[in-house]
Design a protein around this motif. Sequence first.
Motif, PDB file in Angstrom:
ATOM      1  N   GLY A 155      28.758   2.009 -17.722  1.00 52.82           N
ATOM      2  CA  GLY A 155      29.119   3.211 -18.459  1.00 52.82           C
ATOM      3  C   GLY A 155      30.242   4.006 -17.840  1.00 52.82           C
ATOM      4  O   GLY A 155      30.395   5.200 -18.129  1.00 52.82           O
ATOM      5  N   HIS A 156      31.073   3.355 -16.999  1.00 53.49           N
ATOM      6  CA  HIS A 156      32.185   4.043 -16.351  1.00 53.49           C
ATOM      7  C   HIS A 156      33.509   3.672 -17.009  1.00 53.49           C
ATOM      8  O   HIS A 156      33.672   2.557 -17.527  1.00 53.49           O
ATOM      9  N   MET A 157      34.463   4.588 -16.978  1.00 52.80           N
ATOM     10  CA  MET A 157      35.797   4.298 -17.485  1.00 52.80           C
ATOM     11  C   MET A 157      36.503   3.296 -16.581  1.00 52.80           C
ATOM     12  O   MET A 157      36.305   3.312 -15.363  1.00 52.80           O
ATOM     13  N   GLN A 158      37.321   2.443 -17.178  1.00 50.97           N
ATOM     14  CA  GLN A 158      37.975   1.364 -16.442  1.00 50.97           C
ATOM     15  C   GLN A 158      39.443   1.739 -16.190  1.00 50.97           C
ATOM     16  O   GLN A 158      40.322   1.461 -16.999  1.00 50.97           O
ATOM     17  N   PHE A 159      39.684   2.350 -15.041  1.00 50.14           N
ATOM     18  CA  PHE A 159      41.010   2.875 -14.742  1.00 50.14           C
ATOM     19  C   PHE A 159      42.042   1.766 -14.524  1.00 50.14           C
ATOM     20  O   PHE A 159      43.226   1.954 -14.809  1.00 50.14           O
ATOM     21  N   ARG A 160      41.611   0.621 -14.041  1.00 49.86           N
ATOM     22  CA  ARG A 160      42.554  -0.485 -13.860  1.00 49.86           C
ATOM     23  C   ARG A 160      43.121  -0.917 -15.211  1.00 49.86           C
ATOM     24  O   ARG A 160      44.342  -1.128 -15.359  1.00 49.86           O
TER      25      ARG A 160
ATOM     26  N   GLU B 269      37.754  12.673 -12.782  1.00 50.32           N
ATOM     27  CA  GLU B 269      38.387  11.445 -12.287  1.00 50.32           C
ATOM     28  C   GLU B 269      39.468  10.986 -13.253  1.00 50.32           C
ATOM     29  O   GLU B 269      40.557  10.556 -12.834  1.00 50.32           O
ATOM     30  N   LEU B 270      39.177  11.048 -14.551  1.00 50.17           N
ATOM     31  CA  LEU B 270      40.165  10.650 -15.559  1.00 50.17           C
ATOM     32  C   LEU B 270      41.386  11.560 -15.506  1.00 50.17           C
ATOM     33  O   LEU B 270      42.526  11.080 -15.519  1.00 50.17           O
TER      34      LEU B 270
ATOM     35  N   PRO C 268      35.620  20.925 -19.831  1.00 53.73           N
ATOM     36  CA  PRO C 268      36.815  20.103 -19.602  1.00 53.73           C
ATOM     37  C   PRO C 268      38.061  20.914 -19.261  1.00 53.73           C
ATOM     38  O   PRO C 268      38.898  20.468 -18.473  1.00 53.73           O
ATOM     39  N   GLY C 269      38.188  22.104 -19.823  1.00 53.75           N
ATOM     40  CA  GLY C 269      39.344  22.934 -19.496  1.00 53.75           C
ATOM     41  C   GLY C 269      39.378  23.360 -18.046  1.00 53.75           C
ATOM     42  O   GLY C 269      40.455  23.534 -17.458  1.00 53.75           O
ATOM     43  N   ASP C 270      38.214  23.510 -17.442  1.00 51.18           N
ATOM     44  CA  ASP C 270      38.141  23.927 -16.041  1.00 51.18           C
ATOM     45  C   ASP C 270      38.659  22.866 -15.086  1.00 51.18           C
ATOM     46  O   ASP C 270      39.043  23.179 -13.953  1.00 51.18           O
ATOM     47  N   ILE C 271      38.664  21.603 -15.524  1.00 56.16           N
ATOM     48  CA  ILE C 271      39.073  20.525 -14.619  1.00 56.16           C
ATOM     49  C   ILE C 271      40.400  19.904 -15.051  1.00 56.16           C
ATOM     50  O   ILE C 271      40.759  18.824 -14.598  1.00 56.16           O
ATOM     51  N   GLY C 272      41.127  20.604 -15.956  1.00 52.76           N
ATOM     52  CA  GLY C 272      42.494  20.183 -16.249  1.00 52.76           C
ATOM     53  C   GLY C 272      42.718  19.386 -17.508  1.00 52.76           C
ATOM     54  O   GLY C 272      43.854  18.930 -17.741  1.00 52.76           O
TER      55      GLY C 272
END
Length: 421
Positions: free
Chosen positions: A151-156, A190-191, A219-223
């Motif tokens: 369930g994690h995003m795949q940054f690669r 992280e994203l 989400p706005g608090d983290i950019g």
Amino acid sequence: MFSNPNWPELIHKAVAEAEEVLRQQLPYLQEVSALNHEKVLRAFQEERVSAYHLQGTTGYGLGDSGRDVLDRVAARILGTEAALVRGQFVSGTHAIAAALFGVLRPGDQMISVSGTPYDTLEEVIGLRGEGQGSLQDFGVSYQEIPLDSQGHMQFRLLKEALTAKTKMVIVQRSRGYAWRNSLTIAQLKELVDFVKSHCPNVVIFVDNCYGELVEPLEPGDIGADLMAGSLIKNLGGSIAPTGGYVAGRSDLVSLAAQRLTAPGVGGHMGATLEWERLFYQGLFFSPLTVSEALKGAVFSAAFWRALGFEVNPEPESPRADLIQAVKLGSREKMIAFCQGLQKGSPLDSHIKPVPSDMPGYEDEIIMAGGTFIQGSTSEFSADGPLREPYIAYQQGGISQRYIQMGNILAALNLWQQGLLG
């Protein structure tokens, strides 16, 4: 303990187990609730909300100070530069679509990093339907990257997909109609960090439906650059009669406003009619209703797990949205579940929901929830597409006690039909 001598023993045991699990989870839930209560109250006070802001306008809605202040209150709560809170948004999907069409242009690429988006966005993007004016009809290309098995995003894979044409990365915070974990603020951070370090001009858009006020940060608090959601979900506090919002960077919110109304008009017009007080009051109540919904979701997860069903999330797992999924395994069990839960509704408790086609969905949908506001998932509802493996998705809940009662009635309906135990 919440009990009734007429219940079968297996339901008595499941209720007792669920209430004990909830008791163990309460300290954290109450801590988050207290932080969000304080944040919302502070936003109202800092924007100096007054009684005259609660009066709506008609016609063009020019000079509506209540509308403008409400936008600023919402922006403070969501951690953004600006917000557009409007009753003219007919749903969360409409708010999201206004943001996407407002920002994206022909030749741009959009990448979804949480797999296929919620069903009603498929036609907005152009994954289903033809010639309806979707993003793909207007020359916006689309690519999606599934979450991995954990369930994690795949940054690669995202790094490989990013090109000079990439204008937006979109992520769906909640599970929607998918058997997966919702994404936490920590994961969204992280994203944001990854995209900003590789392509700082790419817009990060968050489908924030069901996620507001579930965690201490937004989400706005983290950019995150832009987000959208519905007012008949979390932020409406079960009081807002309709509407949605877009929030984020001022320039991007302005583009969404031009799409909602017309270029040059943007967010400067739009009558608020009788909505103004209800929007303010619902927003103020929202930390309470979200907290109650989370307590109910923990109970629901523990209750159905005790009855032998798979649930997602588990009752002890961190929560990033209000949705509790229960895997029922068969069409007849899913129908019985929704029909039983309907018996716990204040309105139409005597009605039996049945599967039917709905605009924006490919599969038949069954929906339970006799709500005062049509389709208000913040009040408490359960629904889902009639497809394998037959998962019911519970949302919201104005009171943890009502949520408990609805789930018990759903279990009793299964038991009476010989589908439980």
